[in-house]
Design an enzyme around this catalytic site. Structure first.
Site, PDB file in Angstrom:
ATOM      1  N   GLY A   1      -2.073  36.090   1.654  1.00 28.84           N
ATOM      2  CA  GLY A   1      -3.004  34.393   1.824  1.00 28.84           C
ATOM      3  C   GLY A   1      -3.850  34.448   1.288  1.00 28.84           C
ATOM      4  O   GLY A   1      -3.871  34.717  -0.184  1.00 28.84           O
TER       5      GLY A   1
ATOM      6  N   THR B   1       0.785  34.944   6.422  1.00 27.64           N
ATOM      7  CA  THR B   1      -0.380  35.275   6.681  1.00 27.64           C
ATOM      8  C   THR B   1      -0.579  34.738   8.666  1.00 27.64           C
ATOM      9  O   THR B   1      -0.310  34.209   8.895  1.00 27.64           O
ATOM     10  CB  THR B   1      -1.900  34.562   6.294  1.00 27.64           C
ATOM     11  OG1 THR B   1      -3.099  35.641   7.199  1.00 27.64           O
ATOM     12  CG2 THR B   1      -1.761  33.071   6.126  1.00 27.64           C
TER      13      THR B   1
ATOM     14  N   ASP C   1      -3.273  34.071  10.062  1.00 29.76           N
ATOM     15  CA  ASP C   1      -4.372  33.234  10.357  1.00 29.76           C
ATOM     16  C   ASP C   1      -3.925  31.729  10.642  1.00 29.76           C
ATOM     17  O   ASP C   1      -5.163  31.120  10.925  1.00 29.76           O
ATOM     18  CB  ASP C   1      -5.360  33.554   9.061  1.00 29.76           C
ATOM     19  CG  ASP C   1      -5.812  35.166   9.429  1.00 29.76           C
ATOM     20  OD1 ASP C   1      -5.362  35.830   9.967  1.00 29.76           O
ATOM     21  OD2 ASP C   1      -6.719  35.677   8.781  1.00 29.76           O
TER      22      ASP C   1
ATOM     23  N   ASP D   1      -5.001  29.543   7.736  1.00 30.77           N
ATOM     24  CA  ASP D   1      -6.210  29.591   7.375  1.00 30.77           C
ATOM     25  C   ASP D   1      -6.088  29.254   6.007  1.00 30.77           C
ATOM     26  O   ASP D   1      -6.471  29.849   4.782  1.00 30.77           O
ATOM     27  CB  ASP D   1      -7.366  30.652   7.721  1.00 30.77           C
ATOM     28  CG  ASP D   1      -6.983  31.626   6.837  1.00 30.77           C
ATOM     29  OD1 ASP D   1      -5.971  32.287   6.583  1.00 30.77           O
ATOM     30  OD2 ASP D   1      -7.856  32.819   6.695  1.00 30.77           O
TER      31      ASP D   1
ATOM     32  N   ARG E   1     -10.410  36.929  11.025  1.00 32.98           N
ATOM     33  CA  ARG E   1     -12.413  37.182  10.379  1.00 32.98           C
ATOM     34  C   ARG E   1     -12.959  36.243  10.242  1.00 32.98           C
ATOM     35  O   ARG E   1     -13.965  35.992  10.466  1.00 32.98           O
ATOM     36  CB  ARG E   1     -11.677  38.160   9.170  1.00 32.98           C
ATOM     37  CG  ARG E   1     -12.406  38.790   9.160  1.00 32.98           C
ATOM     38  CD  ARG E   1     -12.299  39.974   7.355  1.00 32.98           C
ATOM     39  NE  ARG E   1     -11.169  39.459   6.687  1.00 32.98           N
ATOM     40  CZ  ARG E   1     -10.250  40.562   6.421  1.00 32.98           C
ATOM     41  NH1 ARG E   1     -10.634  41.195   6.645  1.00 32.98           N
ATOM     42  NH2 ARG E   1      -8.642  39.545   5.683  1.00 32.98           N
TER      43      ARG E   1
ATOM     44  N   SER F   1     -11.724  34.159  37.925  1.00 37.66           N
ATOM     45  CA  SER F   1     -11.046  34.911  37.527  1.00 37.66           C
ATOM     46  C   SER F   1     -11.570  33.790  36.090  1.00 37.66           C
ATOM     47  O   SER F   1     -11.153  32.850  35.844  1.00 37.66           O
ATOM     48  CB  SER F   1      -9.608  35.392  37.876  1.00 37.66           C
ATOM     49  OG  SER F   1      -9.284  33.759  37.700  1.00 37.66           O
TER      50      SER F   1
HETATM   51  O1  F6P Z   1      -5.933  38.422   7.580  1.00 37.13           O
HETATM   52  C1  F6P Z   1      -4.908  38.712   8.744  1.00 37.13           C
HETATM   53  C2  F6P Z   1      -5.586  39.292   9.828  1.00 37.13           C
HETATM   54  O2  F6P Z   1      -4.915  40.046  10.428  1.00 37.13           O
HETATM   55  C3  F6P Z   1      -7.176  39.281   9.939  1.00 37.13           C
HETATM   56  O3  F6P Z   1      -6.853  38.183  11.073  1.00 37.13           O
HETATM   57  C4  F6P Z   1      -7.769  40.167  10.675  1.00 37.13           C
HETATM   58  O4  F6P Z   1      -9.271  39.898  10.359  1.00 37.13           O
HETATM   59  C5  F6P Z   1      -7.380  41.075   8.920  1.00 37.13           C
HETATM   60  O5  F6P Z   1      -6.470  40.832   8.378  1.00 37.13           O
HETATM   61  C6  F6P Z   1      -7.327  42.460   9.435  1.00 37.13           C
HETATM   62  O6  F6P Z   1      -7.127  43.536   8.354  1.00 37.13           O
HETATM   63  P1  F6P Z   1      -6.443  45.193   8.328  1.00 37.13           P
HETATM   64  O7  F6P Z   1      -5.709  45.005   8.820  1.00 37.13           O
HETATM   65  O8  F6P Z   1      -6.564  45.159   7.011  1.00 37.13           O
HETATM   66  O9  F6P Z   1      -8.105  45.266   8.509  1.00 37.13           O
END
Ligand code: F6P
Length: 327
Positions: free
Chosen positions: A105, A129, A131, A133, A175, A218
């Site tokens: 990523g 990744t 994410d 992003d 994140r 709900s």
């Molecule tokens: O970047 C991928 C991710 O899964 C994010 O969504 C998450 O915030 C982060 O990695 C968590 O990382 P780690 O497994 O290193 O705690």
């Protein structure tokens, strides 16, 4: 640039389903084009330590369906320093590796961009990744699997929410990005979606819940871990105060979102991009990420890919869609 003979491949940052399919595609394309492919273990950590293995057809057999990464991965602090990168360059020279394909990523590409510029070394990236992003690709490898994992989990939570007339706050990964929350939230019919890019705040959330159906006790709220309210437990505390009559529960999905068999979408995306990366290296491209836009392979410079410029679906139109559907 002299002719490339030996390509190193590594996975770095958080693992994502489909990374193995990408490694397989890189190795098979390398063999197809008469190149040697060297696997680098544990991302940039392995690069600095010279943790290399020779890859052949067989070493990538039977991995397309497996989650995680056979090359292992790490978030390397050492590679952030110039000394670390010098060490990495020495290892590459020693093993006569003349180009790199890095799967990861934005952290991975930030390092790759620096490295490539400092040592005039060819590097191509693959977006790996959950994410989603990154600019320059509609989808990253792992995102489709992750959002499907989320909807499968939340569908189950919905059974309890319905049976007990409960409000569930479900925290999903991301994140710095709300893309997992946005798509999966639409997919599960969430009453509200809370994301870092478009903070709805306590008031917005309360209004959304008050204007929603009164006869439906709900409810599901999806919260991205990076949301400004600081995660699902904080949202739960606030809502307990505002709605003392609601029976509220919190569920944090965590790393189940990163694991498991990649979906067909992720396998095919990883396979196409893996081959494109090798072809990109042969065509003497460097410091770019191979991605897929409108079903076409495109190459995007690393410094653009990591910029989060158009934030993809986080647009007023998508946010309105969520609002309309939550009625
Ligand atoms: O970047 C991928 C991710 O899964 C994010 O969504 C998450 O915030 C982060 O990695 C968590 O990382 P780690 O497994 O290193 O705690």
């Amino acid at each position: 640039m002299s002719k490339i003979k030996n390509i190193g491949v590594l996975t770095s940052g958080g693992d994502a389903p489909g990374m193995n399919a990408a490694i397989r595609a890189v190795v098979r394309a390398g063999i197809y084009y008469d190149l040697k492919v060297t696997g680098i273990l544990r991302g940039y950590e392995g690069l600095i330590n010279g943790d290399f293995i020779e890859m052949d057809r067989k070493s990538v057999a039977n991995i397309i369906q497996r989650g995680g990464t056979i090359l292992k991965t790490a978030r390397s602090d050492a590679f952030r320093s110039k000394e670390g990168r010098i060490e990495a360059y020495k290892q590459l020279k020693k093993s006569e590796i003349d180009a790199l394909i890095v799967i990861g990523g934005d952290g991975t590409f930030t390092g790759a961009n620096l490295f490539s510029a400092e040592f005039d070394f060819p590097v191509i990236g693959l977006p790996g990744t959950i994410d989603n992003d990154l600019e320059g690709t509609d989808f990253t490898i792992g995102y489709d699997t992750a959002i499907n994992t989320v909807i499968n989990a939340v569908d189950k939570i919905r059974d309890t929410a319905e049976s007990h007339d409960r409000l569930f706050i479900v925290e999903v990964m991301g994140r710095d990005s709300g893309l997992i929350a946005l798509r999966s939230g639409i997919g599960v019919g969430a009453e509200a979606i809370m994301i870092p890019e478009a903070n709805m705040g306590v008031d917005g959330l309360v209004t959304r819940l008050e204007t929603g159906r009164k006869d439906k006790a709900s409810k599901i709220i999806i919260v991205a871990e990076g949301d400004e309210m600081g995660g699902a437990f904080n949202v739960g505390e606030v809502l307990k105060e505002k709605f003392p009559n609601y029976d509220i529960r919190v569920s944090v999905l965590g790393h189940i979102q990163r694991g498991g068999k990649p979906s067909c979408m992720d396998r095919v995306l990883a396979s196409r991009l893996g081959v494109a990366a090798v072809e990109g290296i042969i065509a003497q491209r460097t410091s770019e990420m191979a991605g897929l836009k409108n079903n076409e392979i495109v190459f995007t410079p690393f410094d653009h890919a990591i910029k989060h410029i158009d934030a993809k679906e986080i647009t007023p139109a998508w946010l309105k869609l969520v609002e309309i559907l939550s009625l």
